[in-house]
Motif scaffolding. Sequence first.
Motif, PDB file in Angstrom:
ATOM      1  N   GLU A  18      30.468  -9.233 -65.464  1.00  0.00           N
ATOM      2  CA  GLU A  18      31.283 -10.442 -65.349  1.00  0.00           C
ATOM      3  C   GLU A  18      30.548 -11.699 -65.797  1.00  0.00           C
ATOM      4  N   GLU A  90      36.640 -20.743 -71.536  1.00  0.00           N
ATOM      5  CA  GLU A  90      36.732 -20.862 -70.086  1.00  0.00           C
ATOM      6  C   GLU A  90      35.967 -22.059 -69.539  1.00  0.00           C
ATOM      7  N   PHE A  91      34.783 -22.339 -70.093  1.00  0.00           N
ATOM      8  CA  PHE A  91      33.999 -23.456 -69.576  1.00  0.00           C
ATOM      9  C   PHE A  91      34.271 -24.742 -70.353  1.00  0.00           C
ATOM     10  N   ILE A  99      23.827 -21.776 -67.282  1.00  0.00           N
ATOM     11  CA  ILE A  99      24.271 -20.739 -68.224  1.00  0.00           C
ATOM     12  C   ILE A  99      23.537 -20.896 -69.541  1.00  0.00           C
ATOM     13  N   ARG A 184      40.756 -25.723 -64.795  1.00  0.00           N
ATOM     14  CA  ARG A 184      40.129 -24.515 -65.351  1.00  0.00           C
ATOM     15  C   ARG A 184      38.628 -24.527 -65.093  1.00  0.00           C
TER      16      ARG A 184
ATOM     17  N   MET B 187      35.460 -16.675 -65.383  1.00  0.00           N
ATOM     18  CA  MET B 187      34.007 -16.800 -65.546  1.00  0.00           C
ATOM     19  C   MET B 187      33.455 -17.971 -64.732  1.00  0.00           C
ATOM     20  N   VAL B 188      34.220 -19.080 -64.716  1.00  0.00           N
ATOM     21  CA  VAL B 188      33.769 -20.251 -63.953  1.00  0.00           C
ATOM     22  C   VAL B 188      33.708 -19.899 -62.472  1.00  0.00           C
ATOM     23  N   ASN B 190      33.322 -16.971 -61.038  1.00  0.00           N
ATOM     24  CA  ASN B 190      32.202 -16.083 -60.757  1.00  0.00           C
ATOM     25  C   ASN B 190      30.890 -16.847 -60.771  1.00  0.00           C
ATOM     26  N   HIS B 191      30.779 -17.765 -61.724  1.00  0.00           N
ATOM     27  CA  HIS B 191      29.564 -18.553 -61.845  1.00  0.00           C
ATOM     28  C   HIS B 191      29.336 -19.372 -60.576  1.00  0.00           C
ATOM     29  N   LYS B 192      30.443 -19.950 -60.028  1.00  0.00           N
ATOM     30  CA  LYS B 192      30.319 -20.768 -58.809  1.00  0.00           C
ATOM     31  C   LYS B 192      29.900 -19.941 -57.620  1.00  0.00           C
ATOM     32  N   ARG B 194      28.195 -17.274 -57.619  1.00  0.00           N
ATOM     33  CA  ARG B 194      26.784 -16.925 -57.713  1.00  0.00           C
ATOM     34  C   ARG B 194      25.921 -18.120 -57.317  1.00  0.00           C
ATOM     35  N   LYS B 195      26.330 -19.308 -57.780  1.00  0.00           N
ATOM     36  CA  LYS B 195      25.548 -20.504 -57.479  1.00  0.00           C
ATOM     37  C   LYS B 195      25.497 -20.753 -55.974  1.00  0.00           C
TER      38      LYS B 195
END
Lengths: 193, 204
Positions: A18, A90-91, A99, A184, B187-188, B190-192, B194-195
């Motif tokens: 992921e 997405e970002f 990242i 988003r 993705m955002v 999931n990234h959060k 993890r952070k």
Amino acid sequence: MFGEKALELIKELERSAEGIPPFNDDGIRQVLEEMRILCQANFDDIENPTTDPPNYSSVRVRHMAISRNKRCILAYLYNRLQKIRQMRWEFGSILPPEIKSLLSEPEVQWFTSYSKALATYMRSIGDNYGLNLATDVTPPKSLYIEVRCLVDYGKLDLEDGEVIFLKKNSQYLLPRAECEGLVRQGVLQHVTS
Amino acid sequence: MSLCHSYMPNYFSIDDILSSQERVSCKIEVKLPGLGYLDVSSESPDLQSGTKLDLPHWLAYPMNSRTHPFVSIEVPKIYKEAYREILTADACAVALNKWSCYFYEFGIHLAQYEHSDCNLIQDLLLQAFKSRFRLVMDWAHNTGTDPTVGLQLPILERKLFLTGRKSRCLLISWLKEGGGSIETSEMVANHKKRKRAELEDENT
């Protein structure tokens, strides 16, 4: 056994399905080194055959190992690029620093040029007005939506010139087109009741 | 020897690379000079004929080619008579991922070999998949299913299960809300998560 290091790279990718794993510079170098050694051994065997008539079976085996390593490295790079491309959508065009630190220098360059190409394309369509393809990912139901702010974001300039201050835990009714990107990115939350 | 066999579904597929890493036990038929290090137990610089080795499929398959085979292969036991009978009896009762995570993919690879045991593999895979598919569908569509059940399936079925589950969730949320709400990107999110986990680790 051949190709162990290369397999390690692929497994790294699979484990973090992921997200994206940090770019394994060292792993790539080791695989390339293995390929170089195998290639050299093949050259030696072909130039100075030890048996008469020459037995090229080992050369073929090594060649297969080289091909396999090549496939693993290419797959590693390709699958990472696919993810980086997805991140642009997405970002948005600016990646969070955590990242960015996972990417290699050429990958960052690729991301920038992909972003640029995308922006150029979006400017060129839509009858001279440009069309932002990243908005309205799902069909809109209304022009204004209610959003709750999740972080202290700060100033937001609206298109009509008004400036609002986004504070944590406050709610706003905003034009959908202008806050979709922030939703988003996880700054705002779309409130549906 | 042909090196070009097609790659399924494509050259860059991670699943295909991992499934072709599964091992086949081989017997070396031709002496291979200078490759003695492949067999850890021998100290000779050459790989002698008659040595038995477990080679990954990607190496074993081209070495076993029709015109000049260097090795003869043996089909792994999970695709052989005894295990075939277990699958015919009741495929749903088997924890297939314990046999091999890439049961189907590896089976398809094996079916390409010229070996008497290999002809039956395709039918075996099809039958096993047919009888288990209903079970996987049921799990994916039933909201009461434990979500971790997917981890007990081989990769192909696991992907089907997760896709089925996701589409089921999408359908439910659409029926409830009529859609149209904007979500944080996957993705955002999931990234959060993890952070946040990292922050909590630092605090404790």
